[in-house]
Enzyme design. Structure first.
Site: not given
Length: 267
Positions: A39, A97
């Site tokens: 991110y 992730h």
């Protein structure tokens, strides 16, 4: 230990926008924040947390290891870097992730390394994200189901992911839902709108409440204080059995997140 039922997501929020979102959320009473290496917002998230003055032990911070950092030589150093960016000494939960594309790094290798990070005190709990049943089986074989706090998956009224959910539950692995509102698509469903009207609630509150009543954690994001506050109130909404049954009928396996070259073969 367990994971929070309700937290703040920060996907696609960066720089001052994410600082403002996290700051507003913390002021409103949010205490769980979800971020990730990819991110590129761990540093501003950390800044917002630091500036809030809230005691670290009141917070629950989650980050996620990106696929470029899954190998044995990179995972722990990358997590140390994330912790430094977040201006803390540890994170509460660290997730893988995405599984390694084409099994470039084996599940056994990165899960073992993640467990080592827990042993070093870098993370209080460990977990996975975007894992199919087969990948969950591999993760369980590597570290044991009792070590896997959650599988964070795309889950909304339009993609209810029941097979993955059932397998996770059977193994004591909590489910965290991301994209719970399906990028807002689920808000427009007539069934959701009707239930919202009956309860004097917003469509978003109905969907978040539905997910939480099924036992899933949720991490909605917003840049607007009004929406942050409204989402938080979903915890007080109680849907009845008829409401839940109606929402169950909306499942159409409509997946919105399936990046080429990254997504596994979904169940």
């Amino acid at each position: 230990m367990s994971i929070p039922v309700f937290g703040l997501g920060t996907f696609r929020l960066q720089d001052q926008i994410v600082i403002d979102s996290v700051s507003q959320a913390l002021t409103l009473g949010y205490r769980a924040i979800d971020t990730a290496q990819i991110y590129e917002n761990e540093a501003p998230v950390g800044q917002a947390i630091q500036e809030s003055g809230i005691n670290r032990d009141e917070l629950f911070i989650t980050t996620k290891i990106w696929i470029a950092n899954l190998s044995k030589d990179k995972l722990i150093p990358s997590l140390r870097e994330s912790i430094q960016k977040l201006k803390t000494d540890y994170v509460d939960l660290t997730l893988i992730h995405w599984p390694s594309p084409n099994d470039e790094v084996s599940v056994a290798e990165f899960m073992s390394e993640l467990l080592k990070a827990k042993g070093l005190g870098l993370t209080r709990q460990i977990g996975i994200s975007n894992f199919t049943i087969d990948l969950m089986k591999q993760a369980i074989a590597a570290v044991g189901a009792e070590e896997i706090a959650t599988n964070q998956i795309e889950l909304s009224p339009l993609l209810q992911n029941r097979n993955v959910v059932d397998f996770a539950k059977q193994n004591g692995i909590a489910v965290t839902s991301y994209m719970t509102l399906a990028y807002g698509k689920a808000l427009a469903e007539p069934v959701i709108k009707t239930i919202a009207e009956q309860h004097g609630a917003t469509p978003a509150q109905v969907i978040l409440s539905w997910a939480m009543q099924l036992g899933y954690g949720v991490i909605p994001s917003s840049t607007k204080a009004a929406n942050l506050a409204s989402n938080l109130l979903a915890q007080k909404l109680c849907l009845n059995a008829a409401d839940m049954a109606l929402i169950a009928t909306l499942d159409r396996n409509e997946r919105l997140v399936s990046p080429d070259g990254l997504a596994p073969k979904w169940d």
